[in-house]
Scaffold this motif. Structure first.
Motif: not given
Length: 793
Positions: A146-147, A152-153, A198-200, A204-205
């Motif tokens: 899901y991340p 991708l969105s 950038c925030i994502g 998430f890694d």
């Protein structure tokens, strides 16, 4: 004593030489291969030019085709070549995102109230929501993740602003209102979507299957990025300003300063990746966003990097894409593969179109403009293709899925020429099909004029203008006297809506009193000397930013042939012009660009104070004729002034004296031999001959000729006319290769007046000479591709 084996030494030297020769030959082959790729890209771009396809399409086709040829894949199958290409692409992508960030002004977030920002953010939101709901059912990642679907969105919500700007410019709509609007919205869109990515990355890694990072790791990254941002925003201006001061424009850049500046930029961009394992590409983007864009160093980096991308990197980039994404691994036989491809394209397109349409409804845009804006904002570029390939490299998606994402990105580019063609087609339909100009007005038709006023101070000059412009009593002149009132919050609060959608009444006491004074003065004039003049009162009530639209719409609806605008400066008691109202100056400039008819700007320096009698000559006027469509329009208007019994009109024609064998003479002769110049000269001679037969031959109008050599003599001749005339009528410009005005634009104080009008309106010229500057209407519907500043929104 051992005797050296000379044979072994010789064999070793020969072997080294052979290895060196082989390496040099390999390098030469690779260089020839690279130049062949560039040649094919240029050739294919020429082939696709009739289809108006952007260059990226030809680069994509060449790169994917060559990199998937069996003989090429066999020669480049080594790990060393793959790693080398990977390093080159990664380094170039770092430069690409740094320049993208450097070209963006971080203060753009202060402009969220603008329509462009609202359209961009709505498109991002709708696309993100739609993609988040649908992509989870497409099985894009290898495992349910899901991340990754959220990331991708965000990618689907983005816009490739550099590519969008280049496409808009290449397709010749960059100067139009919708072109400027889309580019501005694209900047907002690109910045916001990339910042969310950038925030994502902080949370998430991607290398660990998009697992959540630890709180400690997130805090370390945030701290390092904060320090990097502060250094980029606060320390960088000090260093770059010092380098810029030490290396002013026009002098060679000192090598040590250039090395220091580049090393500092590299240090800033590498700060968070080296110390906190943050992504190099995203770090470079953030550093670029917060670094200053002005100055010699920044401009040099932008220009050099962009040239490097266009000439070298982009063809090589798609060759790398083809090497990483082998087309034979594209699972074309599976229905799910095609479903992924078209679903990604439809989601991105529908989300952008829906967002643009919703925001367009709220902002009052036409639905066709909203859909065109959404389609153009959907364009994806190199960064999105890079992310698609990297997803397969780190085993998040299959190669087939990454190829599908790459193809979906290309589909967002292919249709852009069709969208632009539709915009141009609609603009042509809305462009006038009839020349609304005095030169083409039949003598049997009534002259319609939209005469604008800023206030009671313009009434006396307006009434005198109506008087000298009326021509014969039959058919006469129809004047739409229009009050230009700035819509402020105070006035908006006093508006009263009556019957009808557009019917509003201004009840502000100041405005009511001002319009009452104007009405009384105009009625007094009409009672005394209103023969042949019909006056209708109009109102242009708008903010100064949109005032030109109201004026142009009025002119189009009323089918006028001439708009008269007051100059933004007013004459003071001492005779000099004051600094004027900068807002109305911008209104005049916009009307000059967008008006559906001819336009005149009236500089009042005494025209309103004199009483023009119909029994005796009370006004000496002069029309300056050099040549060109605007001068022909001025001459056409002067023909009406010549009919007034109280005006003594003189036509002064400036002619080029080309004698001798000087360099300027030879240049003038060469320029006059062009077909465009010959046609203009023929039109000038025909127009002037007709005017001469009508007015000069009968003795009603005086005629003078001035033979001049260059623009310097033009200036001195104009200065010599000071004090002889109370009104000058001149064309704004529109001259073809006129040696008599060349260079005058360099010292213009008010470019909207043109070179001649600017000289005659200067503060050190006569304080009693009014000037009317006229620009002839251009039939933009005849332009190939509407390359001028057309308006459609």
């Amino acid at each position: 004593m051992d005797i050296p084996n000379f044979r072994n030494i010789t064999d070793s030297a020969l072997c080294d030489n052979a290895n060196m020769t082989l390496k040099l030959a390999t390098i030469a082959v690779y260089m020839l291969g690279f130049f062949f790729i560039v040649f094919l890209c240029n050739f294919l771009h020429i082939v696709f030019r009739p289809l108006s396809q952007p260059r990226i399409i030809s680069e994509c086709i060449v790169g994917l085709f060559l990199s998937n040829l069996p003989i090429i894949r066999k020669q480049t199958s080594g790990e060393g070549i793959h790693h080398t290409l990977q390093y080159i692409v990664e380094g170039a992508m770092i430069l690409h995102m740094f320049v993208v960030g450097l070209e963006v002004d971080p203060n753009i977030f202060l402009q969220v109230h603008l329509p462009e920002a609202k359209v961009a953010y709505t498109g991002v939101l709708t696309t993100f929501v739609m993609a988040s709901l649908v992509t989870q059912y497409l099985y894009i990642p290898v495992e349910i993740n899901y991340p990754f679907n959220l990331c991708l969105s965000l990618v689907l919500s983005g816009t490739a602003c550099p590519l969008l700007t280049r496409v808009i410019t290449d397709l010749k709509i960059g100067k139009s209102d919708i072109g400027r609007f889309v580019v501005s919205a694209g900047v907002h869109n690109d910045l916001v979507s990339t910042l969310f990515i950038c925030i994502g990355f902080l949370i998430f890694d991607p290398l660990m299957n998009f697992n959540y990072r630890s709180i400690k790791k997130i805090l370390i990254m945030v701290t390092l990025l904060g320090i990097e941002t502060v250094l980029a925003a606060k320390l960088t201006p000090l260093i770059m300003n010092w380098v810029n001061r030490e290396n002013p424009e026009g002098k060679p850049m000192k090598g040590s300063h250039l090395v220091m500046a580049v090393a500092y930029v590299v240090m800033i961009c590498s700060f968070s990746p080296l110390l906190g394992d943050y992504n190099k590409v995203l770090s470079a983007f953030l550093a670029g966003v917060f670094m200053p864009r002005e100055g010699r160093i920044s401009k040099m980096m932008i220009s050099k990097v962009n040239y490097f991308f266009t000439a070298i990197f982009y063809p090589l980039f798609f060759f790398w894409v083809g090497m990483e994404a082998q087309l034979t691994q594209f699972e074309a036989g599976r229905l799910l593969t095609w479903l992924k491809l078209f679903a990604l394209f439809v989601i991105a397109t529908a989300g952008k179109v829906l967002g643009s349409w919703v925001s367009g409804v709220m902002l009052g845009f036409h639905w066709q403009d909203s859909i065109a804006t959404g389609l153009l904002l959907n364009i994806k570029g190199h960064f999105h293709v890079y992310l698609a390939i990297m997803a397969s490299n780190i085993k998040l998606t299959s190669i087939s899925t990454s190829i599908a994402m790459v193809f979906a990105s290309f589909f967002t580019i292919i249709y852009t020429p069709l969208v632009v063609a539709n915009i141009i087609q609609r603009a042509r339909k809305r462009s006038p099909t009839q020349r609304m100009a005095l030169q083409w007005l039949s003598p049997s038709n009534e002259l319609r004029v939209l005469l604008c006023l800023h206030g009671p101070q313009n009434v006396s000059s307006a009434t005198n203008f109506m008087g000298i412009s009326r021509g014969p009593a039959n058919p006469g002149i129809m004047v739409y006297l229009t009050d230009m009132i700035e819509l402020t919050d105070k006035i908006a609060a006093t508006l009263a809506h009556s019957e009808g959608v557009d019917a509003v009444t201004v009840t502000d006491p100041t405005v009511v009193e001002m319009r009452k004074q104007i009405n009384e003065a105009v009625n007094t004039y009409m009672n005394e000397d209103g023969d042949g003049i019909t006056v209708r009162r109009m109102l242009a009530l708008s903010t100064l930013n949109n005032m030109h639209q109201d004026v142009c719409i009025l002119a189009e609806d009323l089918m006028v042939s001439l708009i008269i605008l007051p100059f933004h400066k007013q004459q003071e008691a001492g005779g000099r012009l004051n600094l004027g109202h900068s807002g109305f100056r911008h209104v005049n400039r916009k009307v000059l660009r967008h008006a559906p008819c001819s336009i005149g700007i009236l500089v009042d320096r005494g025209l309103g104070t004199s009483k023009i009698s119909r029994s005796t000559i009370s006004l000496h006027a002069a029309v300056i004729f050099i040549g060109g469509k605007d001068d022909r329009e001025a001459l056409a208007y002067a023909g009406r002034v010549a009919r007034h019994p109280g005006v003594k009109l003189t036509v002064i024609r400036f002619l080029l004296e080309a004698t001798g064998d000087s360099v300027s003479t030879r240049i003038t002769i060469a320029k006059s031999n062009t077909s465009e110049h010959q046609e203009e000269m023929k039109a000038d001679d025909e127009c002037f001959a007709d005017f001469y037969d009508r007015h000069v031959a009968g003795g009603h109008v005086a005629y003078m000729e001035k033979y001049l050599v260059n623009s310097g003599q033009t200036f001195s001749t104009l200065r010599s006319l000071e004090g002889q005339y109370g009104l000058f009528i001149v064309g704004r410009g529109g001259r073809v290769n006129s040696i008599l005005t060349v260079g005058m634009n360099d010292w213009e104080e008010c470019p909207e007046l043109g070179p001649i009008g600017d000289i005659l309106s200067a503060s050190d010229f006569s304080v009693t000479a009014s000037v009317l500057i006229i620009q002839q209407h251009s039939l933009k519907g005849e332009l190939d591709g509407l390359q001028e500043e057309f308006s459609i929104m």
